[in-house]
Motif scaffolding. Sequence first.
Motif, PDB file in Angstrom:
ATOM      1  N   ASP A  76       4.077   5.458  -5.424  1.00  0.00           N
ATOM      2  CA  ASP A  76       4.100   5.425  -6.889  1.00  0.00           C
ATOM      3  C   ASP A  76       3.031   6.341  -7.467  1.00  0.00           C
ATOM      4  O   ASP A  76       3.273   7.030  -8.461  1.00  0.00           O
ATOM      5  CB  ASP A  76       3.886   3.994  -7.394  1.00  0.00           C
ATOM      6  CG  ASP A  76       5.088   3.106  -7.129  1.00  0.00           C
ATOM      7  OD1 ASP A  76       6.173   3.641  -6.812  1.00  0.00           O
ATOM      8  OD2 ASP A  76       4.938   1.871  -7.234  1.00  0.00           O
ATOM      9  N   SER A  77       1.849   6.369  -6.842  1.00  0.00           N
ATOM     10  CA  SER A  77       0.769   7.251  -7.316  1.00  0.00           C
ATOM     11  C   SER A  77       1.177   8.712  -7.175  1.00  0.00           C
ATOM     12  O   SER A  77       0.943   9.526  -8.081  1.00  0.00           O
ATOM     13  CB  SER A  77      -0.510   6.994  -6.535  1.00  0.00           C
ATOM     14  OG  SER A  77      -0.990   5.697  -6.760  1.00  0.00           O
ATOM     15  N   ALA A  78       1.774   9.036  -6.038  1.00  0.00           N
ATOM     16  CA  ALA A  78       2.210  10.422  -5.830  1.00  0.00           C
ATOM     17  C   ALA A  78       3.289  10.799  -6.835  1.00  0.00           C
ATOM     18  O   ALA A  78       3.270  11.899  -7.408  1.00  0.00           O
ATOM     19  CB  ALA A  78       2.720  10.600  -4.405  1.00  0.00           C
ATOM     20  N   LEU A  79       4.221   9.900  -7.077  1.00  0.00           N
ATOM     21  CA  LEU A  79       5.288  10.152  -8.046  1.00  0.00           C
ATOM     22  C   LEU A  79       4.714  10.293  -9.452  1.00  0.00           C
ATOM     23  O   LEU A  79       5.104  11.205 -10.203  1.00  0.00           O
ATOM     24  CB  LEU A  79       6.324   9.018  -8.004  1.00  0.00           C
ATOM     25  CG  LEU A  79       7.521   9.155  -8.933  1.00  0.00           C
ATOM     26  CD1 LEU A  79       8.335  10.384  -8.565  1.00  0.00           C
ATOM     27  CD2 LEU A  79       8.379   7.906  -8.867  1.00  0.00           C
ATOM     28  N   ALA A  80       3.786   9.421  -9.795  1.00  0.00           N
ATOM     29  CA  ALA A  80       3.162   9.501 -11.121  1.00  0.00           C
ATOM     30  C   ALA A  80       2.385  10.805 -11.268  1.00  0.00           C
ATOM     31  O   ALA A  80       2.430  11.447 -12.330  1.00  0.00           O
ATOM     32  CB  ALA A  80       2.240   8.305 -11.340  1.00  0.00           C
ATOM     33  N   ALA A  81       1.681  11.224 -10.213  1.00  0.00           N
ATOM     34  CA  ALA A  81       0.936  12.484 -10.270  1.00  0.00           C
ATOM     35  C   ALA A  81       1.893  13.660 -10.427  1.00  0.00           C
ATOM     36  O   ALA A  81       1.634  14.586 -11.213  1.00  0.00           O
ATOM     37  CB  ALA A  81       0.088  12.652  -9.009  1.00  0.00           C
ATOM     38  N   ARG A  93       0.831  -1.207   0.000  1.00  0.00           N
ATOM     39  CA  ARG A  93       0.000   0.000   0.000  1.00  0.00           C
ATOM     40  C   ARG A  93       0.862   1.253   0.000  1.00  0.00           C
ATOM     41  O   ARG A  93       0.613   2.198  -0.757  1.00  0.00           O
ATOM     42  CB  ARG A  93      -0.930   0.008   1.225  1.00  0.00           C
ATOM     43  CG  ARG A  93      -2.181  -0.809   1.072  1.00  0.00           C
ATOM     44  CD  ARG A  93      -3.190  -0.510   2.189  1.00  0.00           C
ATOM     45  NE  ARG A  93      -2.643  -0.617   3.518  1.00  0.00           N
ATOM     46  CZ  ARG A  93      -2.654  -1.715   4.265  1.00  0.00           C
ATOM     47  NH1 ARG A  93      -3.202  -2.807   3.798  1.00  0.00           N
ATOM     48  NH2 ARG A  93      -2.136  -1.721   5.467  1.00  0.00           N
ATOM     49  N   GLN A  94       1.893   1.269   0.856  1.00  0.00           N
ATOM     50  CA  GLN A  94       2.771   2.428   0.907  1.00  0.00           C
ATOM     51  C   GLN A  94       3.462   2.652  -0.436  1.00  0.00           C
ATOM     52  O   GLN A  94       3.551   3.785  -0.914  1.00  0.00           O
ATOM     53  CB  GLN A  94       3.834   2.259   1.997  1.00  0.00           C
ATOM     54  CG  GLN A  94       3.312   2.427   3.396  1.00  0.00           C
ATOM     55  CD  GLN A  94       4.406   2.214   4.431  1.00  0.00           C
ATOM     56  OE1 GLN A  94       5.493   1.732   4.125  1.00  0.00           O
ATOM     57  NE2 GLN A  94       4.113   2.575   5.682  1.00  0.00           N
TER      58      GLN A  94
END
Length: 192
Positions: free
Chosen positions: A117-122, A111-112
């Motif tokens: 990864d989501s934050a980096l992709a955003a 989850r972390q």
Amino acid sequence: MRTPVYSAVAAGALSLAVSGAAAAKSAGMPQLDVHSFAPQLVWLVIAFVALYLVMSKLAVPAISDTLAKRQAKIQGDLDAAEKANEDTRALVAAYEKRLADAREESRRLQRQQSEADSALAAARFNELAERLNGRIAEAEKRIAGQRDTVMAGLEQMAGEIAQSAYAKLAGQPADGAALGAKVAGAVKETSR
């Protein structure tokens, strides 16, 4: 199955006794002589008592001791097996707990990592969007500049065409300033 064997043994013993009694009368076996039964019975009792004492004092205690040792060893082995079984159950329970903890830790890390990864992709997406917006703005400025250049060249060309057409139609040269103002007004109206 045992009945025929017993009956065969009994028949053999009976025939031996009958033949022994017959042989005693004829050959004179001392064991079957009725007159010597009393001393034989006394010796039988003495031998039985002696064998009983030897068995009760030596053989039976040795056998009892062996049986007791065997039972103690079996009980010790059973106790050791039960303790090993309990230890194994405890180890299995600890292993299952560690496995469940490891699975939960894995899910948490997953989850972390997914959130990271989501934050980096955003962040990358926003950076790319900013770069693309910058490029689009630059391209629009270039296009506007080129359009202005083309329109200016088109206005000049339209002015020259209008002068030559007026000169051919009217037969005299046209007033360049008045004709240029009319062409510029027409170009502005069309560009709206």
